[in-house]
Design a protein around this motif. Structure first.
Motif, PDB file in Angstrom:
ATOM      1  N   TYR A 129       1.422 -31.553  32.530  1.00  0.00           N
ATOM      2  CA  TYR A 129       2.612 -31.788  33.095  1.00  0.00           C
ATOM      3  C   TYR A 129       2.744 -31.222  34.554  1.00  0.00           C
ATOM      4  N   HIS A 130       3.354 -31.775  34.690  1.00  0.00           N
ATOM      5  CA  HIS A 130       3.573 -30.918  36.939  1.00  0.00           C
ATOM      6  C   HIS A 130       4.965 -31.357  37.688  1.00  0.00           C
ATOM      7  N   GLY A 131       5.498 -31.841  36.438  1.00  0.00           N
ATOM      8  CA  GLY A 131       7.136 -31.735  36.759  1.00  0.00           C
ATOM      9  C   GLY A 131       7.705 -33.419  36.239  1.00  0.00           C
ATOM     10  N   SER A 132       9.601 -33.326  36.734  1.00  0.00           N
ATOM     11  CA  SER A 132      10.278 -34.833  36.956  1.00  0.00           C
ATOM     12  C   SER A 132      10.351 -35.224  37.759  1.00  0.00           C
ATOM     13  N   THR A 133       9.565 -34.802  39.432  1.00  0.00           N
ATOM     14  CA  THR A 133      10.442 -36.195  40.307  1.00  0.00           C
ATOM     15  C   THR A 133       8.929 -37.081  40.020  1.00  0.00           C
ATOM     16  N   PHE A 134       9.408 -38.414  41.018  1.00  0.00           N
ATOM     17  CA  PHE A 134       8.808 -39.364  40.801  1.00  0.00           C
ATOM     18  C   PHE A 134       6.814 -38.690  41.179  1.00  0.00           C
ATOM     19  N   ALA A 135       6.163 -37.924  42.252  1.00  0.00           N
ATOM     20  CA  ALA A 135       5.634 -37.785  41.813  1.00  0.00           C
ATOM     21  C   ALA A 135       5.170 -36.900  41.258  1.00  0.00           C
ATOM     22  N   THR A 136       5.258 -35.943  41.172  1.00  0.00           N
ATOM     23  CA  THR A 136       5.021 -34.824  40.523  1.00  0.00           C
ATOM     24  C   THR A 136       4.633 -35.523  38.328  1.00  0.00           C
ATOM     25  N   ARG A 145       6.266 -38.608  28.474  1.00  0.00           N
ATOM     26  CA  ARG A 145       7.035 -38.935  29.350  1.00  0.00           C
ATOM     27  C   ARG A 145       7.089 -39.395  30.294  1.00  0.00           C
ATOM     28  N   ARG A 146       6.013 -40.486  30.667  1.00  0.00           N
ATOM     29  CA  ARG A 146       5.309 -41.759  31.501  1.00  0.00           C
ATOM     30  C   ARG A 146       5.910 -42.636  30.725  1.00  0.00           C
ATOM     31  N   ARG A 147       6.240 -42.572  29.719  1.00  0.00           N
ATOM     32  CA  ARG A 147       6.417 -44.460  28.665  1.00  0.00           C
ATOM     33  C   ARG A 147       7.293 -44.570  29.677  1.00  0.00           C
ATOM     34  N   ALA A 148       8.551 -43.548  29.316  1.00  0.00           N
ATOM     35  CA  ALA A 148      10.064 -44.535  29.811  1.00  0.00           C
ATOM     36  C   ALA A 148       9.867 -44.721  31.247  1.00  0.00           C
ATOM     37  N   TYR A 149       8.821 -44.799  31.919  1.00  0.00           N
ATOM     38  CA  TYR A 149       8.990 -45.496  33.531  1.00  0.00           C
ATOM     39  C   TYR A 149       7.892 -46.648  33.530  1.00  0.00           C
ATOM     40  N   GLY A 150       7.890 -46.791  32.227  1.00  0.00           N
ATOM     41  CA  GLY A 150       6.599 -47.809  32.314  1.00  0.00           C
ATOM     42  C   GLY A 150       5.700 -48.084  33.163  1.00  0.00           C
ATOM     43  N   GLY A 151       5.562 -49.035  34.211  1.00  0.00           N
ATOM     44  CA  GLY A 151       3.989 -48.829  34.845  1.00  0.00           C
ATOM     45  C   GLY A 151       4.341 -48.926  36.049  1.00  0.00           C
ATOM     46  N   SER A 152       5.523 -47.898  36.462  1.00  0.00           N
ATOM     47  CA  SER A 152       6.472 -47.859  37.466  1.00  0.00           C
ATOM     48  C   SER A 152       5.298 -47.155  38.567  1.00  0.00           C
TER      49      SER A 152
END
Length: 435
Positions: A129-136, A145-152
């Protein structure tokens, strides 16, 4: 309630005050903070020295913008950190996420300055886990944490994270070699001339509940990075400045990063300040090219943050908390093992210093629990109800399953307090699994 909350579907208490390792809600209920908040409040709550230094700084200089002025607290903090950690230069932002994002861009800039602009890709690991911005978040290998954003998300971590508790096929020495070779193979397949850096948590934090790598692994990663001109970024936002019983977790294996990220241990929860430090070699390249830093935000290099972080360092050094934490490591492990003895559902106890994970799994097969059970959430909620705060970790087995809790009290916690919290935690787990 008009504010956005983490759990809008349930009522949570309002924190009213805190002292040492205890938090009190507005009803007067007492909570023992065995998680240091979000594994951040490393010197406890309401430290008088930190509060006094913060007030002194506010009366002198509350804010100055980094593009217009230098300020003394940040200058002192930079020099102290570079001296303690053997780094070349430091820059300060507001959160761990921002620190990692700046580190990524500094790594890419490093190769552009050396006329190798194709080296832009960043490798990261499957449990991380490296952060909650889009890049990190894109670099983070944490399924929930990733699943909330699907394939984006534009990047998917692919480098294997060592997970010794579930390695059943080889010795730890061979396992370390296999995991390091996995990185080298992927690096060669991608092409080293396209890769700027590898980012790792030396000891996996919240995404894997204190997974400690086998000896030899981090040294092998560093060797591979140097062999192929890839920078090693150590994300020590959670582990840095004493949490694991060393100034840096990477130092347990004699590894010195090219770029280092600090956060929680630097601010101890008192003010949002984090740091990015670069090695003397990386700094030399920037100086040779006359390259400044254009990566900050409004509150970067904040003088109040600098004063508070300096005060935190004062406490760490004057009270010898890092040395003390190193000595406590064996005591905490022994007590955790004793308190959870006989609980079949405790699959693994792992960690270092005052960062410990207790993994929960099926007592007969060792298989992870069905994620729909939300075992982690239930245990954390039961502990909270009993007045003990522990930190959740889940979704680290294949990015879906896996349950664990993290025990990470402040570094100022006394032995008797540790013993009390561990005993209470053992009772909570036994009651939960016997029900």
């Amino acid at each position: 309630m008009t504010s956005l909350t983490t759990h809008p579907d349930k009522s949570i208490p309002v924190a009213a005050s805190a002292m040492g390792l205890k938090i009190f809600d507005e009803s007067g209920c007492e909570y023992w903070d065995a998680a240091s908040g979000a594994i951040a409040c490393n010197i406890g709550h309401n430290n008088k020295h930190v509060l006094n230094e913060a007030i002194r700084q506010l009366r002198r200089l509350d804010f100055s913008y980094r593009a217009q002025f230098l300020n003394a607290p940040i200058d002192r903090l930079s020099k102290r950190l570079c001296s303690i950690l053997d780094m070349g230069a430091a820059f300060f932002v507001n959160s761990g996420s921002e620190a990692v994002e700046v580190a990524i861009r500094l790594a890419q800039d490093h190769w552009k300055l050396q006329d190798r602009p194709s080296k832009t890709k960043i490798f990261s690991r499957t449990i991380s886990y490296h952060g909650s911005t889009f890049a990190t978040l894109s670099l983070s290998g944490h399924g929930p944490r990733r699943r909330a954003y699907g394939g984006s998300l534009p990047h998917k971590p692919s480098v294997r994270t060592p997970y010794p508790a579930r390695d059943e096929e080889s010795s730890l020495e061979c396992y370390a070699e296999q995991c390091a070779r996995n990185f080298e193979t992927q690096l060669l397949n991608e092409g080293p001339n396209s890769v700027a850096a590898l980012v790792v948590e030396p000891i996996v934090g919240a995404s894997g509940a204190a997974i400690v790598p086998p000896d030899g692994y981090l040294q092998a990663l560093q060797h591979i990075c140097r062999k192929y001109d890839v920078l090693l970024i150590c994300d020590e936002v959670l582990t840095g400045l004493g949490r694991t019983g060393s100034w840096l977790a990477s130092w347990h294996w004699g590894v010195q990063p090219d770029i280092l990220c600090l956060g929680k241990g630097l601010n101890a929860g008192y003010f949002p300040i984090s740091a990015v430090l670069i090695s003397t070699q990386v700094q030399a390249t920037r100086q040779e090219k006359g390259c400044g830093v254009q990566l900050g935000h409004t509150h970067s290099n904040h003088p109040l943050g600098g004063a508070i972080a300096n005060a935190v360092l004062d406490v760490l050094q004057s009270e010898k908390l890092i040395e003390r934490t190193a000595k406590l490591s064996g005591f905490v492990k022994e007590r955790l093992l004793a308190a959870t003895d006989g609980i079949d559902e405790v699959f693994d106890v792992r960690g270092s210093g005052l960062l410990w994970g207790i993994e929960l799994a099926d007592g007969k097969t060792g298989a992870p629990f069905d994620p729909s059970f939300n075992m982690t959430g239930q245990v954390v909620a039961n502990a909270f109800e009993a007045g003990l705060i522990v930190y959740p970790a889940h979704g680290f087995v294949d990015g879906i399953a896996g349950d664990a809790i993290i025990f990470a009290p402040p570094l100022t916690t006394e032995n008797e307090q540790l013993d009390h919290m561990i005993t209470q935690l053992g009772k909570i787990l036994k009651t939960f699994f016997e029900a």
